[in-house]
Design a protein around this motif. Structure first.
Motif, mmCIF file in Angstrom:
data_model
loop_
_atom_site.group_PDB
_atom_site.id
_atom_site.type_symbol
_atom_site.label_atom_id
_atom_site.label_comp_id
_atom_site.label_asym_id
_atom_site.label_seq_id
_atom_site.Cartn_x
_atom_site.Cartn_y
_atom_site.Cartn_z
ATOM 1 N N ALA A 265 -6.601 61.632 123.828
ATOM 2 C CA ALA A 265 -6.520 62.566 122.692
ATOM 3 C C ALA A 265 -6.270 61.847 121.370
ATOM 4 N N ASP A 266 -6.414 60.527 121.369
ATOM 5 C CA ASP A 266 -6.037 59.708 120.219
ATOM 6 C C ASP A 266 -7.291 59.146 119.552
ATOM 7 N N LEU A 267 -7.890 59.910 118.682
ATOM 8 C CA LEU A 267 -9.200 59.555 118.155
ATOM 9 C C LEU A 267 -9.182 58.294 117.300
ATOM 10 N N ASP A 268 -8.093 58.039 116.572
ATOM 11 C CA ASP A 268 -8.090 56.868 115.699
ATOM 12 C C ASP A 268 -7.263 55.704 116.247
ATOM 13 N N GLY A 269 -6.671 55.877 117.435
ATOM 14 C CA GLY A 269 -5.930 54.793 118.067
ATOM 15 C C GLY A 269 -4.504 54.624 117.594
ATOM 16 N N SER A 270 -4.055 55.391 116.626
ATOM 17 C CA SER A 270 -2.712 55.178 116.071
ATOM 18 C C SER A 270 -1.611 55.555 117.053
ATOM 19 N N ALA A 271 -1.815 56.597 117.833
ATOM 20 C CA ALA A 271 -0.764 57.024 118.766
ATOM 21 C C ALA A 271 -0.502 55.961 119.827
ATOM 22 N N VAL A 272 -1.562 55.358 120.340
ATOM 23 C CA VAL A 272 -1.384 54.303 121.336
ATOM 24 C C VAL A 272 -0.683 53.103 120.719
ATOM 25 N N GLN A 273 -1.082 52.719 119.520
ATOM 26 C CA GLN A 273 -0.440 51.577 118.871
ATOM 27 C C GLN A 273 1.037 51.841 118.607
ATOM 28 N N ASP A 274 1.364 53.050 118.166
ATOM 29 C CA ASP A 274 2.771 53.393 117.946
ATOM 30 C C ASP A 274 3.560 53.311 119.252
ATOM 31 N N LEU A 275 2.932 53.758 120.329
ATOM 32 C CA LEU A 275 3.597 53.741 121.631
ATOM 33 C C LEU A 275 3.846 52.318 122.100
ATOM 34 N N THR A 276 2.820 51.498 122.131
ATOM 35 C CA THR A 276 2.956 50.169 122.737
ATOM 36 C C THR A 276 3.703 49.196 121.847
ATOM 37 N N ARG A 277 3.669 49.399 120.524
ATOM 38 C CA ARG A 277 4.474 48.530 119.656
ATOM 39 C C ARG A 277 5.955 48.686 119.938
ATOM 40 N N ALA A 278 6.356 49.894 120.343
ATOM 41 C CA ALA A 278 7.768 50.119 120.659
ATOM 42 C C ALA A 278 8.205 49.333 121.881
ATOM 43 N N TRP A 279 7.256 48.955 122.715
ATOM 44 C CA TRP A 279 7.595 48.207 123.933
ATOM 45 C C TRP A 279 7.985 46.763 123.639
ATOM 46 N N VAL A 280 7.608 46.263 122.505
ATOM 47 C CA VAL A 280 7.829 44.842 122.222
ATOM 48 C C VAL A 280 8.747 44.622 121.016
ATOM 49 N N ARG A 281 9.529 45.636 120.677
ATOM 50 C CA ARG A 281 10.484 45.503 119.577
ATOM 51 C C ARG A 281 11.893 45.349 120.114
#
Length: 281
Positions: A265-281
């Motif tokens: 449901a993430d047409l521009d890819g921002s939701a996935v990037q927000d999700l996975t960036r949190a994994w490496v902070r």
């Protein structure tokens, strides 16, 4: 020769493959359980005896990165059983690392097992599946939908498998072959143990990536603490094997459905990037 439906499953020495083998046999299928090293069949054979399905399971050698091994196995199956009604592509291997610190050989090895092995086995099986009006079921991963840190090569291969199968599905349907991908999340299995990761050594060698890797490992350990069992993850494979018309894409849990929905449901890819960036902070 037999009139019973026959399924060939790859990567059956442990985990999802072992559980799917037992499940298929319990559902009445003649089940060809393949593995690269048949010397590792003990756990499978013990489970088959415990479930009273040993007479429905035949162990054969098949190495998905060896075309001659694939051909030889399929020739034996057709000679002995006269048919192949389903292929379950399950064999796979993880690869943890980031590209600056991984060799190209590491990346190629991950692609060989997880992508080209699936392509080669499917290609070899399709004439027999077409004759039987059968189906191809491929175990991918939620990592084939959502790219995950430090899994670049593994996720690239799983993304490739998803694209390959999604493209193949409408073509295969014109000749009577159904195509399905099954997407597990975290599964408590030998797949993880077989990585043999030396975490302290990985962190010591990670250089500028050490903080991100440490955060990722901590998150991953937590997720595998709540993992599905192999039997739970294999159940949708058996459903796809026995359904009249299986769906193309099946997740193995509500968690997996919610997770991949982030991308779908993430047409521009921002939701996935927000999700996975949190994994490496």
């Amino acid at each position: 020769m037999t009139s019973e439906k026959t399924v060939l499953i790859t990567g059956t020495s442990s985990g999802i493959g072992l559980a799917a083998t037992i499940g298929a046999a319990r559902a009445g299928w003649t089940t060809i359980a393949t593995m690269r090293d048949t010397g590792k069949a003990e756990a499978l054979l013990e489970a088959a005896a415990e479930n009273d399905v040993a007479d429905r399971i035949q162990v054969k050698r098949l190495d998905v990165v060896d075309p001659d091994s694939i051909s030889a196995c399929l020739e034996e199956v057709i000679a002995e059983h006269g048919r192949l009604d389903a292929l379950v592509n399950n064999a796979g291997a993880a690869q943890v690392g980031t590209i600056e610190q991984s060799s190209l050989d590491d990346v190629r090895a991950a692609m060989e097992v997880n992508f080209f092995g699936v392509v080669a086995t499917t290609r070899a099986a399709l004439p027999h599946l077409r004759a039987a009006q059968g189906r191809v079921i491929t175990v991918t991963s939620v990592g084939g939908v959502v790219g995950q840190p430090f899994n670049e090569a593994y996720c690239a291969a799983k993304f490739a498998v998803e694209g390959f199968m999604e493209s193949l599905a409408p073509v295969a349907a014109t000749v009577g072959v159904d195509v399905t991908v099954v997407e597990p999340g975290a599964v408590a299995s030998e797949f993880v143990a077989n990585l043999g990761l030396d975490v302290p050594a990985l962190l010591a060698a990670a250089g500028p990536y050490a903080p991100a890797l440490e955060a990722y490992i901590a998150r991953t350990r937590q997720s595998f603490g709540n993992a599905q069992t192999p039997a739970e993850a294999a159940a949708p494979i058996i459903d796809a094997l026995t359904a009249d018309r299986p769906a193309f894409r099946i997740q193995t849990s509500q968690w997996a459905r919610d997770f991949v929905a982030t991308t779908l449901a993430d047409l521009d890819g921002s939701a996935v990037q927000d999700l996975t960036r949190a994994w490496v902070r």
